[in-house]
Design a protein around this motif. Structure first.
Motif, PDB file in Angstrom:
ATOM      1  N   GLY A   1       0.804  -1.184   0.261  1.00 43.47           N
ATOM      2  CA  GLY A   1      -0.250   0.264  -0.707  1.00 43.47           C
ATOM      3  C   GLY A   1       0.598   1.353  -0.247  1.00 43.47           C
ATOM      4  N   ILE A   2       2.001   1.468   0.441  1.00 40.08           N
ATOM      5  CA  ILE A   2       2.849   2.322   0.600  1.00 40.08           C
ATOM      6  C   ILE A   2       3.324   2.013  -0.805  1.00 40.08           C
ATOM      7  CG2 ILE A   2       5.250   2.717   1.700  1.00 40.08           C
ATOM      8  CD1 ILE A   2       4.190   2.205   4.489  1.00 40.08           C
ATOM      9  N   ALA A   3       4.164   1.747  -1.282  1.00 41.48           N
ATOM     10  CA  ALA A   3       4.735   1.721  -2.441  1.00 41.48           C
ATOM     11  C   ALA A   3       4.012   1.678  -3.563  1.00 41.48           C
ATOM     12  CB  ALA A   3       5.067   0.298  -3.018  1.00 41.48           C
ATOM     13  N   PHE A   4       2.445   1.657  -3.432  1.00 45.27           N
ATOM     14  CA  PHE A   4       1.624   2.586  -4.416  1.00 45.27           C
ATOM     15  C   PHE A   4       1.348   3.871  -4.446  1.00 45.27           C
ATOM     16  CE2 PHE A   4      -2.702   3.176  -5.712  1.00 45.27           C
ATOM     17  CZ  PHE A   4      -3.300   2.778  -6.286  1.00 45.27           C
ATOM     18  N   ILE A   5       1.218   3.889  -3.193  1.00 45.78           N
ATOM     19  CA  ILE A   5       0.942   5.632  -2.807  1.00 45.78           C
ATOM     20  C   ILE A   5       2.190   6.282  -3.248  1.00 45.78           C
ATOM     21  CG2 ILE A   5       0.348   7.183  -1.080  1.00 45.78           C
ATOM     22  CD1 ILE A   5      -1.457   5.118   0.480  1.00 45.78           C
ATOM     23  N   VAL A   6       3.544   6.047  -3.322  1.00 43.58           N
ATOM     24  CA  VAL A   6       4.227   6.450  -3.333  1.00 43.58           C
ATOM     25  C   VAL A   6       5.233   6.660  -4.647  1.00 43.58           C
ATOM     26  CG1 VAL A   6       7.234   6.350  -3.233  1.00 43.58           C
ATOM     27  CG2 VAL A   6       5.161   6.041  -0.994  1.00 43.58           C
ATOM     28  N   VAL A   7       4.313   5.627  -5.709  1.00 46.73           N
ATOM     29  CA  VAL A   7       4.406   5.444  -6.659  1.00 46.73           C
ATOM     30  C   VAL A   7       3.739   6.262  -7.732  1.00 46.73           C
ATOM     31  CG1 VAL A   7       4.673   3.463  -9.303  1.00 46.73           C
ATOM     32  CG2 VAL A   7       5.859   3.209  -7.466  1.00 46.73           C
ATOM     33  N   LEU A   8       2.230   6.154  -6.630  1.00 47.29           N
ATOM     34  CA  LEU A   8       1.448   7.290  -7.668  1.00 47.29           C
ATOM     35  C   LEU A   8       1.551   8.767  -7.913  1.00 47.29           C
ATOM     36  CD1 LEU A   8      -1.327   7.126  -9.505  1.00 47.29           C
ATOM     37  CD2 LEU A   8      -2.151   7.005  -6.854  1.00 47.29           C
ATOM     38  N   VAL A   9       2.350   9.365  -6.503  1.00 49.92           N
ATOM     39  CA  VAL A   9       2.011  10.268  -6.009  1.00 49.92           C
ATOM     40  C   VAL A   9       3.671  10.803  -7.415  1.00 49.92           C
ATOM     41  CG1 VAL A   9       3.203  12.167  -4.763  1.00 49.92           C
ATOM     42  CG2 VAL A   9       1.166  10.338  -3.762  1.00 49.92           C
ATOM     43  N   THR A  10       4.667   9.975  -6.505  1.00 52.52           N
ATOM     44  CA  THR A  10       5.471  10.082  -7.906  1.00 52.52           C
ATOM     45  C   THR A  10       5.433  10.446  -9.022  1.00 52.52           C
ATOM     46  OG1 THR A  10       7.476   9.466  -5.892  1.00 52.52           O
ATOM     47  CG2 THR A  10       8.220   9.519  -8.242  1.00 52.52           C
TER      48      THR A  10
END
Length: 93
Positions: free
Chosen positions: A51-60
């Protein structure tokens, strides 16, 4: 909701762009979650990290897409003007 002559109609690529970002973030999250699941063997930790990776990649991806400056054709399309004509080809030298 009908399109009037002056109304902007997004291209198929423009419509599918958000899906590309979410899909890319989902692929990165699944990969990260699987790596954590295989190494730590803890499902809850793998879900949290995914979940953290999803959010970080999406925002990036969203921030990087905002950093791209539109070219002249895109700017004209946004303003509703006609796109600039291509310069005439010069004869061979």
């Amino acid at each position: 909701m009908s399109n009037t002559p002056g109304e902007y109609k997004p291209s198929r690529r423009d419509v599918l762009r958000p899906i590309e970002y979410v899909g890319g973030a989902a692929i990165a999250a699944i990969f990260t979650g699987l790596v954590v699941l295989i190494t730590a063997r803890d499902l809850m930790l793998a879900l949290i990290i995914a979940g953290i990776a999803f959010i970080v990649v999406l925002v990036t991806l969203a921030l990087l897409s905002m950093a791209i400056k539109p070219n002249a054709e895109e700017t004209a399309e946004i303003d509703g003007d006609e796109p600039p004509a291509a310069p005439p080809a010069s004869p061979g030298h």
